[in-house]
Design an enzyme around this catalytic site. Structure first.
Site, PDB file in Angstrom:
ATOM      1  N   HIS A 128       6.573   3.269  18.035  1.00 22.85           N
ATOM      2  CA  HIS A 128       5.492   3.537  17.082  1.00 22.85           C
ATOM      3  C   HIS A 128       5.607   4.953  16.515  1.00 22.85           C
ATOM      4  CE1 HIS A 128       1.241   1.922  16.052  1.00 22.85           C
ATOM      5  NE2 HIS A 128       1.728   2.613  15.038  1.00 22.85           N
ATOM      6  N   ARG A 146       1.371  -3.668  12.389  1.00 21.73           N
ATOM      7  CA  ARG A 146       0.741  -3.796  13.696  1.00 21.73           C
ATOM      8  C   ARG A 146       1.335  -5.018  14.399  1.00 21.73           C
ATOM      9  NH1 ARG A 146      -0.471   0.600  12.719  1.00 21.73           N
ATOM     10  NH2 ARG A 146      -2.500   1.660  12.794  1.00 21.73           N
ATOM     11  N   GLY A 182       0.847  -1.177   0.000  1.00 17.01           N
ATOM     12  CA  GLY A 182       0.000   0.000   0.000  1.00 17.01           C
ATOM     13  C   GLY A 182       0.887   1.233   0.000  1.00 17.01           C
ATOM     14  N   GLU A 189       0.695  -1.914  23.528  1.00 20.58           N
ATOM     15  CA  GLU A 189       1.302  -0.589  23.425  1.00 20.58           C
ATOM     16  C   GLU A 189       0.774   0.320  24.517  1.00 20.58           C
ATOM     17  OE1 GLU A 189       0.969   0.865  19.400  1.00 20.58           O
ATOM     18  OE2 GLU A 189       2.374  -0.622  18.647  1.00 20.58           O
TER      19      GLU A 189
END
Length: 207
Positions: free
Chosen positions: A173, A126, A40, A155
């Site tokens: 992240h 993820r 993507g 997280e």
């Protein structure tokens, strides 16, 4: 992350502490194969940045076509069903997928067995894309030479998580968080709001 893992970043400080200069450490990226799992927006941007390193790029995505492969300089492009073939060839496997019913634990014990010995796994998508216990076992057995993680199973992660005791480069992240990217995110949100207002289809950055 790829450069840091390839050059064995964790050993460089020890070389300086031991006054060892000029000692060869790690690998170059040229000629190595990188497997892009998910192409993507993130995967395509990564392919563009990897091309100058002289790496062989292969990938898998939901739908594959030759025109897409040529456009993004991929040596080979398959569907997700061909993930085992990618894992068997790649020195670096990079995940940039959402975590959903089709992709959850896509890298499990079976997938890790299929990966090359001493390969590297990098997760930009993820945490749920990787089966944690199988991943830890692969690091412990040295099947994986190392890993790069920008996302985690929980997280924020526990600072005492055993994953940090291995050759892992971890970031909190923030892989997509810079001044430039934040401005781009805001522009993307505004563009999608305009599309919704005008009855147009919104753009999925994972597509």
């Amino acid at each position: 992350m790829m450069i840091g893992l390839a050059r064995r970043q964790h050993e460089i400080a020890d070389c300086l502490a031991q006054q060892k200069l000029g000692q060869p450490i790690g690998l170059g990226l040229m000629g190595k194969t990188v497997g892009l799992v998910g192409l993507g927006g993130i995967g395509k941007a990564l392919a563009k940045r990897l091309a100058p390193f002289g790496m062989r790029m292969i990938g898998v995505k939901r739908e594959a076509d030759e025109a897409f492969a040529r456009q993004h300089q991929l040596d080979w492009l398959g569907t997700m069903a061909q993930l085992p073939e990618l894992l068997q060839q790649a020195d670096f496997v990079v995940l940039s997928l959402p975590d959903n019913t089709e992709t959850h634990n896509i890298i499990d014990a079976n997938a890790l067995v299929q990966m090359k010995q001493d390969s590297y796994l990098i997760n930009l998508g993820r945490g749920g894309l990787i089966e944690k216990q199988a991943f830890l076992a692969a690091l412990e057995s040295k099947k994986l030479a190392g890993a790069g993680l920008d996302v985690f199973w929980q997280e924020p992660p526990d600072p005492q998580d055993p994953v940090f005791s291995y050759n892992v480069i971890a970031t909190p992240h923030i892989g997509g968080v810079t001044d430039i990217s934040l401005a781009g995110n805001i522009k993307g949100i505004c563009d999608n709001l305009r599309r919704l207002r005008d009855g147009e289809a919104v753009i999925d950055r994972w597509a």
